[in-house]
Design a protein around this motif. Sequence first.
Motif, PDB file in Angstrom:
ATOM      1  N   PRO A   1     -33.963  59.537   4.385  1.00 28.79           N
ATOM      2  CA  PRO A   1     -33.737  58.101   4.566  1.00 28.79           C
ATOM      3  C   PRO A   1     -32.615  57.792   5.552  1.00 28.79           C
ATOM      4  O   PRO A   1     -32.631  56.749   6.204  1.00 28.79           O
ATOM      5  CB  PRO A   1     -33.369  57.616   3.161  1.00 28.79           C
ATOM      6  N   VAL A   2     -31.658  58.699   5.658  1.00 28.00           N
ATOM      7  CA  VAL A   2     -30.556  58.489   6.596  1.00 28.00           C
ATOM      8  C   VAL A   2     -31.083  58.454   8.025  1.00 28.00           C
ATOM      9  O   VAL A   2     -30.736  57.580   8.821  1.00 28.00           O
ATOM     10  CB  VAL A   2     -29.497  59.593   6.431  1.00 28.00           C
ATOM     11  N   VAL A   3     -31.948  59.408   8.353  1.00 26.61           N
ATOM     12  CA  VAL A   3     -32.530  59.472   9.695  1.00 26.61           C
ATOM     13  C   VAL A   3     -33.398  58.246   9.972  1.00 26.61           C
ATOM     14  O   VAL A   3     -33.429  57.713  11.081  1.00 26.61           O
ATOM     15  CB  VAL A   3     -33.360  60.761   9.863  1.00 26.61           C
ATOM     16  N   ALA A   4     -34.091  57.774   8.926  1.00 28.76           N
ATOM     17  CA  ALA A   4     -35.008  56.644   9.102  1.00 28.76           C
ATOM     18  C   ALA A   4     -34.281  55.313   9.246  1.00 28.76           C
ATOM     19  O   ALA A   4     -34.840  54.378   9.837  1.00 28.76           O
ATOM     20  CB  ALA A   4     -35.971  56.579   7.919  1.00 28.76           C
ATOM     21  N   ASN A   5     -33.058  55.210   8.740  1.00 26.50           N
ATOM     22  CA  ASN A   5     -32.388  53.910   8.705  1.00 26.50           C
ATOM     23  C   ASN A   5     -31.160  53.802   9.605  1.00 26.50           C
ATOM     24  O   ASN A   5     -30.805  52.692  10.011  1.00 26.50           O
ATOM     25  CB  ASN A   5     -31.976  53.582   7.264  1.00 26.50           C
ATOM     26  N   LEU A   6     -30.518  54.915   9.925  1.00 23.03           N
ATOM     27  CA  LEU A   6     -29.353  54.857  10.801  1.00 23.03           C
ATOM     28  C   LEU A   6     -29.760  54.967  12.258  1.00 23.03           C
ATOM     29  O   LEU A   6     -30.783  55.575  12.583  1.00 23.03           O
ATOM     30  CB  LEU A   6     -28.365  55.963  10.442  1.00 23.03           C
ATOM     31  N   SER A   7     -28.977  54.416  13.126  1.00 24.24           N
ATOM     32  CA  SER A   7     -29.248  54.517  14.564  1.00 24.24           C
ATOM     33  C   SER A   7     -28.952  55.926  15.055  1.00 24.24           C
ATOM     34  O   SER A   7     -28.267  56.718  14.392  1.00 24.24           O
ATOM     35  CB  SER A   7     -28.390  53.506  15.327  1.00 24.24           C
ATOM     36  N   ALA A   8     -29.450  56.243  16.252  1.00 27.35           N
ATOM     37  CA  ALA A   8     -29.261  57.595  16.813  1.00 27.35           C
ATOM     38  C   ALA A   8     -27.782  57.898  17.000  1.00 27.35           C
ATOM     39  O   ALA A   8     -27.333  59.040  16.816  1.00 27.35           O
ATOM     40  CB  ALA A   8     -30.013  57.705  18.141  1.00 27.35           C
ATOM     41  N   ARG A   9     -26.982  56.895  17.379  1.00 27.24           N
ATOM     42  CA  ARG A   9     -25.549  57.125  17.590  1.00 27.24           C
ATOM     43  C   ARG A   9     -24.848  57.436  16.269  1.00 27.24           C
ATOM     44  O   ARG A   9     -24.015  58.350  16.189  1.00 27.24           O
ATOM     45  CB  ARG A   9     -24.919  55.893  18.223  1.00 27.24           C
ATOM     46  N   ASN A  10     -25.205  56.703  15.219  1.00 26.66           N
ATOM     47  CA  ASN A  10     -24.524  56.904  13.930  1.00 26.66           C
ATOM     48  C   ASN A  10     -24.937  58.191  13.242  1.00 26.66           C
ATOM     49  O   ASN A  10     -24.180  58.736  12.432  1.00 26.66           O
ATOM     50  CB  ASN A  10     -24.806  55.721  13.003  1.00 26.66           C
ATOM     51  N   ILE A  11     -26.148  58.671  13.528  1.00 26.35           N
ATOM     52  CA  ILE A  11     -26.596  59.924  12.907  1.00 26.35           C
ATOM     53  C   ILE A  11     -25.709  61.088  13.320  1.00 26.35           C
ATOM     54  O   ILE A  11     -25.472  62.025  12.541  1.00 26.35           O
ATOM     55  CB  ILE A  11     -28.075  60.195  13.264  1.00 26.35           C
ATOM     56  N   ASP A  12     -25.198  61.060  14.543  1.00 27.45           N
ATOM     57  CA  ASP A  12     -24.336  62.137  15.037  1.00 27.45           C
ATOM     58  C   ASP A  12     -22.912  62.034  14.489  1.00 27.45           C
ATOM     59  O   ASP A  12     -22.097  62.929  14.706  1.00 27.45           O
ATOM     60  CB  ASP A  12     -24.286  62.108  16.569  1.00 27.45           C
ATOM     61  N   ASN A  13     -22.627  60.934  13.803  1.00 25.77           N
ATOM     62  CA  ASN A  13     -21.293  60.748  13.233  1.00 25.77           C
ATOM     63  C   ASN A  13     -21.318  61.166  11.764  1.00 25.77           C
ATOM     64  O   ASN A  13     -21.894  60.492  10.916  1.00 25.77           O
ATOM     65  CB  ASN A  13     -20.885  59.270  13.368  1.00 25.77           C
ATOM     66  N   GLU A  14     -20.702  62.295  11.450  1.00 24.49           N
ATOM     67  CA  GLU A  14     -20.720  62.842  10.099  1.00 24.49           C
ATOM     68  C   GLU A  14     -20.112  61.888   9.082  1.00 24.49           C
ATOM     69  O   GLU A  14     -20.586  61.775   7.943  1.00 24.49           O
ATOM     70  CB  GLU A  14     -19.989  64.184  10.052  1.00 24.49           C
ATOM     71  N   GLU A  15     -19.048  61.194   9.474  1.00 25.95           N
ATOM     72  CA  GLU A  15     -18.402  60.266   8.546  1.00 25.95           C
ATOM     73  C   GLU A  15     -19.328  59.092   8.208  1.00 25.95           C
ATOM     74  O   GLU A  15     -19.402  58.659   7.054  1.00 25.95           O
ATOM     75  CB  GLU A  15     -17.098  59.748   9.159  1.00 25.95           C
ATOM     76  N   MET A  16     -20.044  58.601   9.218  1.00 27.05           N
ATOM     77  CA  MET A  16     -20.979  57.503   8.987  1.00 27.05           C
ATOM     78  C   MET A  16     -22.111  57.947   8.069  1.00 27.05           C
ATOM     79  O   MET A  16     -22.524  57.213   7.158  1.00 27.05           O
ATOM     80  CB  MET A  16     -21.538  56.999  10.309  1.00 27.05           C
ATOM     81  N   VAL A  17     -22.629  59.150   8.315  1.00 27.67           N
ATOM     82  CA  VAL A  17     -23.724  59.675   7.500  1.00 27.67           C
ATOM     83  C   VAL A  17     -23.284  59.840   6.053  1.00 27.67           C
ATOM     84  O   VAL A  17     -23.985  59.447   5.119  1.00 27.67           O
ATOM     85  CB  VAL A  17     -24.231  61.018   8.073  1.00 27.67           C
TER      86      VAL A  17
END
Length: 339
Positions: free
Chosen positions: A36-52
């Motif tokens: 669900p993280v990949v499906a809902n977060l933007s590509a930029r935020n996915i690379d941010n471990e803290e955001m994930v």
Amino acid sequence: MNILRYLGRRLLFTVFLLIGVSLMVYIISYMVPSDPVVANLSARNIDNEEMVQAYREKWGLDEPFYKQYLTYLNNLLHGDLGTSLRTERAVLDDLKLYFPATLELSIFGILFAVVFGMLFGVISAIKRNKAVDQILRGVSVVGVSVPVFWMALLLLYLLYLKWGIFPGPGRLSAYLTPPAHVTGLYTVDAILAGDWAVFWDALQHLCLPGICVGLFTMGLISRTTRSSLLEVLSLDYIRTARAKGVKEKAVIVKHALGNSLISVLTVIGLGFGNLLGGMVLAESVFGWPGIGQYAYKSAQNLDFPAIVGVSLLIALNYVVINMVVDILYCVLDPRVRYR
């Protein structure tokens, strides 16, 4: 008293059924090989471990499966269906927003299916093996076999684009304002508000999608009515009525039709439940903001709370419809008793 005990048992069964449905949907959703993280977060935020990590903690996705489900079940028993990952609104509020559109379309579709399905079925039975029978049986086969999306596109092309008989996609014309929200059904709310222009426009917009979603059920009802009526017409008491000189119309309406409705009623109930589940393809083609569209978008985003919420709503629809059908059995056939 018997029927009250019966309803009590059915309601108790419904509670366990909904819990079972929620568990099965949760298990299936959890087994989907996606995140669900990949499906809902933007590509930029996915690379941010803290955001994930923050996202997982916010929605409880960092917890083991059994803890996620127990938390959801506890909330469910308190009337909370959770919060949608996609819309970030309460799932119950989303269902209240989208379900009235599907309910309105389903009511129109099932009314169309019942009226024309039973009419065609009765005519086919009376005119058995004649030209009219063959034509109406052909119409029933087309209704059952033609894909919904193809029929939707065909109806839009012919009745909207080419001939201009009905308006196009949507629930209401762009130049009109939806009526004040009371039930969420535009036609009903327009009547309550006394706005007949909106009522007429909303009713016209219902026609094309309503005919499209009702054709399949109409075909089933027509075929079931024909076969049931032919079976009843071959019974001894019908031959006795005819031998006594009872007019054929009275034989059909008063003696045969009522006794052939039991199986037809079952088809109507299942058809209505199917429509209430949301016709995703028809809603997509006609731009109808119903529960089918909501379920489709939720599945795309792996929105677990919304997926489970829609599943529970569909299950509840079938339970209520089957309960009503069972009660109507008793009305149509006095021999049916509840224990």
